[in-house]
Design a protein around this motif. Structure first.
Motif, short mmCIF file in Angstrom:
data_model
loop_
_atom_site.label_atom_id
_atom_site.label_comp_id
_atom_site.label_asym_id
_atom_site.label_seq_id
_atom_site.Cartn_x
_atom_site.Cartn_y
_atom_site.Cartn_z
N THR A 106 0.83 -1.22 0.00
CA THR A 106 0.00 0.00 0.00
C THR A 106 0.86 1.26 0.00
OG1 THR A 106 -0.08 0.28 2.43
CG2 THR A 106 -1.72 -1.22 1.43
N GLY A 107 2.12 1.12 0.46
CA GLY A 107 3.01 2.28 0.49
C GLY A 107 2.70 3.25 1.62
N ASP A 108 1.86 2.84 2.55
CA ASP A 108 1.46 3.70 3.68
C ASP A 108 2.50 3.56 4.80
OD1 ASP A 108 0.36 4.67 6.05
OD2 ASP A 108 -1.68 4.05 5.54
N LYS A 109 3.33 4.60 4.93
CA LYS A 109 4.46 4.53 5.87
C LYS A 109 4.01 4.26 7.30
CE LYS A 109 8.58 7.10 7.38
NZ LYS A 109 9.47 8.24 7.11
N GLU A 110 2.96 4.93 7.74
CA GLU A 110 2.49 4.75 9.12
C GLU A 110 1.99 3.33 9.36
OE1 GLU A 110 2.91 6.53 11.90
OE2 GLU A 110 4.19 7.65 10.54
N ALA A 111 1.27 2.79 8.38
CA ALA A 111 0.76 1.42 8.50
C ALA A 111 1.92 0.41 8.50
CB ALA A 111 -0.21 1.12 7.36
N VAL A 112 2.92 0.69 7.68
CA VAL A 112 4.11 -0.19 7.66
C VAL A 112 4.78 -0.16 9.03
CG1 VAL A 112 6.45 -0.48 6.71
CG2 VAL A 112 4.52 -0.07 5.17
N LYS A 113 4.85 1.05 9.62
CA LYS A 113 5.50 1.20 10.93
C LYS A 113 4.80 0.34 11.98
CE LYS A 113 7.36 4.99 13.70
NZ LYS A 113 7.52 6.45 13.73
N VAL A 114 3.48 0.38 11.97
CA VAL A 114 2.70 -0.40 12.94
C VAL A 114 2.93 -1.90 12.73
CG1 VAL A 114 0.34 -1.05 13.62
CG2 VAL A 114 0.92 1.37 13.23
N GLN A 115 2.85 -2.34 11.46
CA GLN A 115 2.99 -3.77 11.20
C GLN A 115 4.43 -4.25 11.39
OE1 GLN A 115 0.59 -5.84 11.04
NE2 GLN A 115 1.95 -7.60 10.77
N TYR A 116 5.38 -3.38 11.08
CA TYR A 116 6.79 -3.70 11.33
C TYR A 116 7.00 -3.92 12.83
CZ TYR A 116 11.83 -2.84 11.85
OH TYR A 116 13.15 -2.93 12.19
N GLY A 117 6.35 -3.09 13.63
CA GLY A 117 6.42 -3.25 15.09
C GLY A 117 5.85 -4.58 15.54
N LYS A 118 4.71 -4.95 14.96
CA LYS A 118 4.07 -6.23 15.32
C LYS A 118 4.98 -7.41 14.96
CE LYS A 118 -0.86 -5.12 14.98
NZ LYS A 118 -2.09 -5.39 14.24
N LEU A 119 5.57 -7.34 13.75
CA LEU A 119 6.46 -8.42 13.33
C LEU A 119 7.67 -8.48 14.27
CD1 LEU A 119 7.36 -10.67 11.47
CD2 LEU A 119 8.20 -8.95 9.85
N GLY A 120 8.23 -7.32 14.59
CA GLY A 120 9.37 -7.28 15.51
C GLY A 120 9.04 -7.92 16.85
#
Lengths: 156, 156
Positions: free
Chosen positions: B127-141
């Motif tokens: 989606t290219g949505d930086k904020e959404a990537v940040k949230v999901q990156y946090g979940k994966l981490g």
């Protein structure tokens, strides 16, 4: 020094520093590329096992997806200048010829072939057609070999 | 020995030999899993760099795809019994508790979470949505950390 030259000198320095940060340390880059190729190698061997024995479609699909994603991850930052010398998990096998400007077109072509043929393998795997997988697996193996023949030391 | 027992003994032997061939040597398995996690780690750091600085969508998409494909490659053969001891590229960090049958449900859950959250990250990256990537990156981490906390030695 004229103001214009000071500014240019400053910019040049800033670019140099920023490149130094952006560029991975050679040994780290070597480690990560060795990891990527090792993981691709394991997945090649999984597909090979399915071709030589019982064809496990799910296994082949997963293996091909991993190879495809690694091959298409954008591997060039893992080959910083000078990384024909260095030790990641082990001493690099990369030949110095890899960085010879005369070979840059060939190198780009080899990376392109790896990306393309692994993408094709992922598509063919999804069909579950063992014979088609065998053909495409062979083509992908040839792209590995072509690069190894030219740019990978075999003496250790 | 009765014929029936001979046959059973023969079958048992055949199964044992076949398992020995099917199962990777511990050190090879350790090497490949270290490679997979190392390559995932590099791609996590690429996404992190895009979150902390200029968001490079293409880079994030490729990195997330690599993590997703490795996490979903079917990693269990890389954890054969006894591979809490051994040396791949380096001595394994795997705790013996990983193989405790009392933990098998938890281990399966952790692998499932890694597969699921990395899949989500690949979708969100597209989606290219930086904020959404940040949230999901946090979940994966968090799924990485959860497994490391329980099953990865931090003493070396």
């Amino acid at each position: 020094m004229k103001l214009k030259n000071v500014v240019i000198a400053g910019l040049t320095f800033a670019v140099a520093v920023s490149s130094a940060f952006a560029q991975m340390k050679a040994d780290d880059a070597i480690k990560v590329r060795q990891a990527g190729y090792r993981f691709m190698g394991w997945n090649m061997s999984r597909i090979d096992a399915s071709l030589k024995g019982e064809f496990k479609k799910e296994d082949v699909v997963k293996a091909a997806a991993a190879i495809q994603a690694i091959a298409n991850a954008g591997l060039s930052p893992l080959f910083p200048a000078g990384s024909d010398k260095g030790t990641g998990f082990h001493e690099t096998h990369l030949k110095s010829e890899f960085f010879d400007p005369a070979n840059s077109k060939k190198v780009a072509e080899l990376f392109g072939n790896l990306a393309k043929e692994s993408g094709e393998l992922a598509k063919v795997a999804a069909t579950g057609d063992k014979e088609a997988v065998k053909v495409q697996y062979g083509k992908l193996g040839q792209t590995c070999k072509a690069c190894h023949d030219d740019f990978r030391k075999s003496d250790h």
